[in-house]
Design an enzyme around this catalytic site. Structure first.
Site, PDB file in Angstrom:
ATOM      1  N   SER A 228       0.836  -1.204   0.000  1.00 43.41           N
ATOM      2  CA  SER A 228       0.000   0.000   0.000  1.00 43.41           C
ATOM      3  C   SER A 228       0.875   1.261   0.000  1.00 43.41           C
ATOM      4  CB  SER A 228      -0.858  -0.048   1.273  1.00 43.41           C
ATOM      5  OG  SER A 228      -1.934   0.827   1.212  1.00 43.41           O
ATOM      6  N   PRO A 229       0.385   2.348  -0.594  1.00 46.03           N
ATOM      7  CA  PRO A 229       1.207   3.568  -0.587  1.00 46.03           C
ATOM      8  C   PRO A 229       1.521   4.036   0.836  1.00 46.03           C
ATOM      9  CG  PRO A 229      -1.013   3.991  -1.459  1.00 46.03           C
ATOM     10  CD  PRO A 229      -0.869   2.517  -1.316  1.00 46.03           C
TER      11      PRO A 229
ATOM     12  N   TYR B 264      -7.290  14.872   1.752  1.00 51.98           N
ATOM     13  CA  TYR B 264      -6.485  15.690   0.840  1.00 51.98           C
ATOM     14  C   TYR B 264      -7.406  16.348  -0.191  1.00 51.98           C
ATOM     15  CZ  TYR B 264      -2.930  13.320   3.451  1.00 51.98           C
ATOM     16  OH  TYR B 264      -2.184  12.862   4.505  1.00 51.98           O
TER      17      TYR B 264
ATOM     18  N   ARG C 264       1.601  -1.346   7.106  1.00 51.15           N
ATOM     19  CA  ARG C 264       2.543  -1.463   8.223  1.00 51.15           C
ATOM     20  C   ARG C 264       3.176  -2.841   8.336  1.00 51.15           C
ATOM     21  NH1 ARG C 264      -1.761   1.170  12.161  1.00 51.15           N
ATOM     22  NH2 ARG C 264      -3.025   0.034  10.644  1.00 51.15           N
TER      23      ARG C 264
HETATM   24  C1  FMN Z   1       4.075   5.240   7.238  1.00 56.14           C
HETATM   25  C2  FMN Z   1       2.748   5.289   6.525  1.00 56.14           C
HETATM   26  C3  FMN Z   1       2.577   6.164   5.463  1.00 56.14           C
HETATM   27  C4  FMN Z   1       1.362   6.187   4.757  1.00 56.14           C
HETATM   28  N1  FMN Z   1       1.242   6.968   3.629  1.00 56.14           N
HETATM   29  C5  FMN Z   1       0.167   6.842   2.835  1.00 56.14           C
HETATM   30  C6  FMN Z   1       0.127   7.430   1.543  1.00 56.14           C
HETATM   31  O1  FMN Z   1       1.122   7.982   1.038  1.00 56.14           O
HETATM   32  N2  FMN Z   1      -1.028   7.323   0.843  1.00 56.14           N
HETATM   33  C7  FMN Z   1      -2.122   6.640   1.330  1.00 56.14           C
HETATM   34  O2  FMN Z   1      -3.149   6.583   0.660  1.00 56.14           O
HETATM   35  N3  FMN Z   1      -2.080   6.034   2.529  1.00 56.14           N
HETATM   36  C8  FMN Z   1      -0.957   6.084   3.264  1.00 56.14           C
HETATM   37  N4  FMN Z   1      -0.896   5.370   4.423  1.00 56.14           N
HETATM   38  C9  FMN Z   1      -1.997   4.481   4.785  1.00 56.14           C
HETATM   39  C10 FMN Z   1      -1.709   3.056   4.309  1.00 56.14           C
HETATM   40  O3  FMN Z   1      -1.596   2.983   2.895  1.00 56.14           O
HETATM   41  C11 FMN Z   1      -2.819   2.086   4.768  1.00 56.14           C
HETATM   42  O4  FMN Z   1      -4.029   2.452   4.173  1.00 56.14           O
HETATM   43  C12 FMN Z   1      -2.986   2.075   6.290  1.00 56.14           C
HETATM   44  O5  FMN Z   1      -1.722   2.060   6.951  1.00 56.14           O
HETATM   45  C13 FMN Z   1      -3.801   0.856   6.751  1.00 56.14           C
HETATM   46  O6  FMN Z   1      -3.169  -0.342   6.352  1.00 56.14           O
HETATM   47  P1  FMN Z   1      -2.282  -1.258   7.369  1.00 56.14           P
HETATM   48  O7  FMN Z   1      -3.151  -1.597   8.540  1.00 56.14           O
HETATM   49  O8  FMN Z   1      -1.903  -2.464   6.542  1.00 56.14           O
HETATM   50  O9  FMN Z   1      -1.095  -0.454   7.803  1.00 56.14           O
HETATM   51  C14 FMN Z   1       0.301   5.356   5.163  1.00 56.14           C
HETATM   52  C15 FMN Z   1       0.474   4.513   6.263  1.00 56.14           C
HETATM   53  C16 FMN Z   1       1.688   4.452   6.931  1.00 56.14           C
HETATM   54  C17 FMN Z   1       1.850   3.483   8.077  1.00 56.14           C
END
Ligand code: FMN
Length: 390
Positions: free
Chosen positions: A22-23, A186, A332
């Site tokens: 994921s981004p 955003y 994460r």
């Molecule tokens: C360090 C970090 C940076 C993130 N940056 C972005 C981003 O650039 N664009 C976005 O859409 N979501 C961003 N997210 C959200 C993640 O893409 C994801 O949707 C969110 O962490 C939930 O997924 P997870 O439980 O697998 O971490 C970010 C999350 C983390 C932890």
């Protein structure tokens, strides 16, 4: 058949499996240019076996950056660094995606690891640049944030053109997939949400009006990129605040996105506030956003990505088996374990020879792995076996 490791196709792009990094913003670019950090960071996810590796939200304009450390594609010079990133990702068998964004009223914040709030005077002393954000209306995101200047009609056209120009640069940089960021408060999501959009012109008020600008951007980007290239959109399926954007709105919106040639809706939530409010209705747990990916998939008849606290191979697989999403986005857990995909393949008994690992690593894992298999043991036990064999 393990669905997580089935190939997936979107237009001209085939993914080797359904695991997506994921981004994730790393806030480590210099003047919008990626650095060696980004090569190491993104390369390791491709080596780790994911099907699609996302480069973090990348700004379409200098003043659209969320932080001074965001990468950008607002000038041609930024293409070359991104080309190196896509080359590295693709040389390890993954497809490369980029998320393009404009931070809107949340732009100009501190880098996450320096506080994640509004820039302080101390940040400015340390060389960070501060600017006045733009947005749909003159309502700040939250306390301490700058009051945005509402975008004029010319301003809207400028932002739309910046999304188009950044998309064309992303194509030149070798990306396989582009995702437009319409989530997390955003710019584009703040047009959608009644918590941030108080315009009285054609771009505010009714749902149709609030969708107008994000749809204009989508239409323009779709027309500017090759027809063989998939276009994804990330949305916040709900604001988690009473009176905000709701799942029913997302379903209507996803239908429109599909009509415009969007290939997948990546279903996140939240990130947008009414001044003084919190995400009061939000309870997090494993897979907590999956119901949104599920409903949008069923009711808008479009492919979806599920994201949010999906950490185990079994949960990821169940979501796919139950046809609740088409791709699994993970953030994460990938930072914690970039080799998650290889470990998941082992979990499902899909690899008896470390196929898929980089050959530079795999040859010696294979050496021990074959013997382990013969013993009926998990490859995860390679270390114990190797120690015993020394
Ligand atoms: C360090 C970090 C940076 C993130 N940056 C972005 C981003 O650039 N664009 C976005 O859409 N979501 C961003 N997210 C959200 C993640 O893409 C994801 O949707 C969110 O962490 C939930 O997924 P997870 O439980 O697998 O971490 C970010 C999350 C983390 C932890």
């Amino acid at each position: 058949m393990v669905k997580l490791f089935e190939k997936a196709s979107f237009r001209g792009v085939e993914l080797r499996n359904r695991i997506v990094v994921s981004p994730m913003g790393m806030y480590s670019a210099e003047n919008g240019y990626v650095t060696p950090f980004h090569l190491v960071h993104y390369g390791k996810f491709a080596m780790g076996g994911a099907g699609l590796v996302f480069v973090e939200q990348t700004s379409v304009s200098r003043k659209g950056r969320i932080t001074n450390g965001d990468p950008g594609l607002w000038e041609d010079g930024q293409i070359e660094g991104m080309r190196q990133v896509t080359h590295l990702i693709k040389s390890h068998g993954a497809a490369a995606a980029i998320q393009i964004n404009h931070g809107g009223r949340k732009s100009g914040q501190q880098r996450a690891f320096r506080g994640n709030g509004p820039l302080t005077d101390r940040d400015i002393e340390m060389g960070e640049e501060r600017w006045t954000p733009t947005g749909p209306s003159d309502v700040a995101f939250s306390d301490g944030y700058g009051t945005p200047v509402p975008l004029s009609l010319d301003g809207l056209a400028g932002v739309r053109d910046a999304f188009v120009a950044a998309s064309k640069r992303a194509v030149l940089a070798g990306f396989d997939v582009i995702e437009i960021h319409m989530a997390h408060g955003y710019l584009l999501q703040s047009f959608l949400s009644p918590l941030a959009n108080f315009r009285t012109d054609d771009y505010g008020g009714s749902l149709e009006n609030r969708m107008r600008f994000p749809l204009e951007v989508t239409r323009a980007v779709r027309a500017a990129i090759p027809s063989s290239m998939p276009l994804f959109v990330r949305i916040s399926a709900v604001d988690w605040i009473d009176g905000g954007w709701e799942i029913e709105d997302s379903i209507v919106f996803a239908r429109k996105l599909k009509e415009l040639g969007v290939d997948l809706v990546d279903c996140s939530t939240g990130g947008n506030l009414r001044a003084g409010s919190t995400n009061a209705n939000l309870t997090r747990g494993p897979g907590y956003q999956v119901p949104f990916a599920d409903r949008i998939r069923q009711e808008a008849d479009i492919a979806t990505g599920a994201v949010g606290m999906i950490r185990t191979p079994d949960l990821a697989e169940t979501i796919l088996q139950e046809n609740r999403a088409d791709l699994i986005f993970m953030a994460r857990q990938m930072l914690f374990n970039p080799f998650w995909a290889h470990h998941a393949a082992e979990h499902f008994g899909l690899t008896d020879d470390f196929r898929g690992w980089p050959e530079q690593y795999g040859w010696w894992l294979t050496k021990w792995g074959g013997a382990l298999r013969a013993n009926g043991e998990s490859l995860m036990e390679w270390q114990r076996f190797a120690d015993a064999a020394e």
